[in-house]
Design an enzyme around this catalytic site. Structure first.
Site: not given
Ligand SMILES: Cc1cc2nc3c(=O)[nH]c(=O)nc-3n(C[C@H](O)[C@H](O)[C@H](O)COP(=O)(O)OP(=O)(O)OC[C@H]3O[C@@H](n4cnc5c(N)ncnc54)[C@H](O)[C@@H]3O)c2cc1C
Length: 582
Positions: A117, A268, A514, A558
């Site tokens: 999302v 992608v 995480h 986290h």
């Molecule tokens: C249920 C849950 C609870 C959590 N609770 C906490 C918390 O309380 N506190 C905290 O600090 N952290 C928490 N985390 C961890 C934290 O949210 C994540 O580590 C962090 O948000 C990751 O950020 P990111 O930018 O690496 O990836 P993401 O925020 O996951 O972003 C990746 C994005 O890329 C998109 N994407 C992936 N593949 C493709 C593709 N092929 N084409 C187009 N788009 C794509 C995905 O849909 C997503 O929107 C939690 C995670 C989850 C899932």
């Protein structure tokens, strides 16, 4: 979904009105104004939207964000913090991935929740705001040889990301018993606030920090760089509403920028080279994606850079499908290797997590859960094994330094996980935050729409198992102290010996969502790692990774705040590279 009766409608109303007027989120690529942008950001998640926002501050840069999931707008479940335990895993907003069977968990597969999302995992997470420690970031600086990743040097980016909200219902003096204003940013982007409930159990938890102050010292502010002790949770919440990278960095005011476009429901599949005659280093300047489940693919060009921000599971997945990875492994699944980078997908690290439900006399869930405007966690404790612990005879201490925990405890209202028979519960989560087990993301096939194989190798190391046992024992000690014991009716298990606890842990442990380190940054000349300290993919041109996958070692935190912090600095590095100024 649960009842909305406690929802603060007054807090929600302005948000709904502004969401209704949202513009600029496209669902169909035919509505894009052009097929060539300066920067294409793959993944509109936690990190990706920071990059898109900061780069488009410069009107000369055009940016496209491509997100696989849908829009986050107008969705109550995503806005109300109290819904967090219900929106992942296994919902329409989750990628619904699972691990391979985990050997140390009786071959159980566990969920790998990831936001599917706009806003990515920041839209579905549990909202806890924890930065990690100064040791964590100083170790990143040491590993990469770039002092810019040290805690002190990152402080401006921490403040640039954070907008700490002082509550209006209570005096500042009262609130500063629960946080230290001098370590917070009050003008940054992302609203962060204190969990602001007050109930009987709060006093019991706080009393334990006096009664057992050596074991559980009170820490006024666990985001100061030294998180050791027990303190109040800070959460990504503004006036009872979730703040995510989408609500903040892609709010309406930014979506109106003519140089920013956001395409959702677009997956992608690969990054490509438009010109393969350059022999010095492969240059990636095209992004291939599909909006119809692979029936057709389309291509968008990036004049300057492609930024992979697809998260710790999908960024390495895209790299490997694009021919960047271990050549033998790629060859085996039928992908032509283009660039040898064998660390891609390796070093996958997750925090092992044991959720234990303690039966309570009163319905803590009922009295504590309160309005849906509150995050699920209200206290956390970050704790170390004693220095003379026997495990250090066989393992070097993996924590980043003396200010950094080996395990974390957190308290959740009610029961998390499969429902118990009957009764009132509080959940004490125990998490190994300095794990030594490492896993990998690998490919199952040459089809980019196939999910990858995800192996956390959870609790495969004796160190991690030892810490998980000690963390559970510590949780038990806490709850059987005189302040809390009158409240507790039954423990989740009678296990006491190492063997009995191991059985309980192997049956019940999970990951805590995480996962990191699958595109780890390392020193410029290191023989391992995926990205350089400036987050450019080693040995190729036109490609950076900016998301939680670049963390070289999992922080004792986290992971959302560390991801935001990394993204804020990355945006400046990209601006500097292309404009010379930030
Ligand atoms: C249920 C849950 C609870 C959590 N609770 C906490 C918390 O309380 N506190 C905290 O600090 N952290 C928490 N985390 C961890 C934290 O949210 C994540 O580590 C962090 O948000 C990751 O950020 P990111 O930018 O690496 O990836 P993401 O925020 O996951 O972003 C990746 C994005 O890329 C998109 N994407 C992936 N593949 C493709 C593709 N092929 N084409 C187009 N788009 C794509 C995905 O849909 C997503 O929107 C939690 C995670 C989850 C899932």
């Amino acid at each position: 979904m649960g009842s909305l009766q406690n929802w603060r409608y007054t807090a929600l109303l302005p948000t709904l009105i502004s969401f209704a007027g949202a513009t600029g989120i496209l669902t169909n690529s035919s509505d894009l104004r052009t097929t060539e942008f300066d920067f294409v950001v793959v993944g509109g998640g936690t990190a990706g939207n920071v990059i898109a926002n900061r780069l488009t501050e410069n009107p000369a840069f055009s940016v496209l964000v491509i997100e696989a999931g849908g829009s986050d707008r107008d969705t109550l479940e995503l806005m109300a913090p109290g819904f967090a335990p219900l929106i992942a895993p296994n919902t329409q907003w989750d990628w619904n991935l699972t691990t391979t069977p985990q050997a140390a968990l009786n071959n159980r597969s566990v969920s790998v929740a990831r936001g599917f999302v706009l806003g990515g995992s920041s839209t579905i997470n549990f909202l806890a705001y924890t930065r990690g420690t100064s040791n964590d970031f100083d170790r990143y600086a040491e590993i990469t040889g770039d002092d810019g990743w040290s805690w002190d040097r990152l402080m401006p980016y921490i403040f640039k990301n954070e907008h700490f909200m002082i509550g209006e219902s209570e005096s500042l003096e009262n609130q500063t018993a629960r946080f230290n204003p001098s370590v917070h940013g009050f003008t940054g982007a992302l609203p962060v606030s204190l969990a602001d409930l007050s109930h009987e159990i709060d006093a019991k938890v706080i009393d334990t920090t006096t009664e057992m102050s050596e074991d559980y010292p009170f820490n006024q502010d666990m985001n100061s760089g030294n998180h050791l002790g027990l303190g109040w949770v800070q959460a990504t919440v503004e006036n009872g509403t979730r703040s995510s990278s989408a609500t903040v960095y892609l709010s309406d005011q930014f979506l109106q920028r003519p140089n920013l476009q956001v395409l959702v429901n677009a997956r992608v599949t690969r990054v490509l080279q438009s010109n393969t005659t350059n022999c010095t280093s492969p240059t990636f300047d095209q992004v291939e994606f599909t909006q119809d489940g692979g029936a057709s693919v389309q291509v968008i060009s990036a004049r300057k850079e492609i930024i992979l921000s697809a998260g710790s599971i999908m960024s390495p997945h895209i790299l490997m499908h694009s021919g960047i990875g271990d050549p033998n492994a790629l060859f085996e699944v039928g992908i032509e290797p283009i660039h040898n980078l064998s660390s891609v997908g390796q070093n996958l690290t997750e925090h092992p997590f044991l959720s234990s439900a303690w039966q309570t006399l009163n319905d803590w869930s009922e009295t504590r859960s309160g309005p849906l405007s509150h995050p699920p966690l209200s206290f956390m404790a970050w704790l170390r094994l004693p220095d003379n612990s026997s495990i250090f005879e066989s393992f070097k201490d993996p924590a980043a330094g003396p200010n950094t925990a080996h395990y974390e405890l957190f308290w959740i209202n009610g029961k998390v996980g499969p429902e118990p028979a009957q009764g009132n519960f509080l959940t004490l989560g125990s998490v190994v935050v300095a794990p030594t087990s490492r896993g990998a993301v690998t490919l199952n096939s040459s089809d980019p729409l196939d999910p990858p194989l995800i192996n956390f190798n959870l609790l495969s190391s004796d160190f991690d198992m030892f810490v998980q046992r000690e963390a559970f024992r510590s949780a038990k000690k806490f709850l059987t102290g005189s302040a809390c014991s009158s409240f507790i009716v039954a423990a989740p298990t009678n296990a006491t010996t190492d063997e009995e606890l191991d059985t309980f842990i192997r049956q019940n442990a999970l990951g805590v969502f995480h996962p990191v380190s699958t595109a780890a940054m390392s020193g410029k000349n290191a023989t391992w790692g995926v990205v350089d300290p400036d987050l450019r993919v080693k040995g190729v041109s036109g490609l950076r990774v900016v998301d939680s996958s670049v963390m070289p070692i999992i922080p004792a935190a986290h992971t959302q705040a560390p991801t935001y912090i990394i993204a804020e600095r990355a945006a400046d590095m990209i601006k500097e590279a292309w404009f010379g100024v930030v």
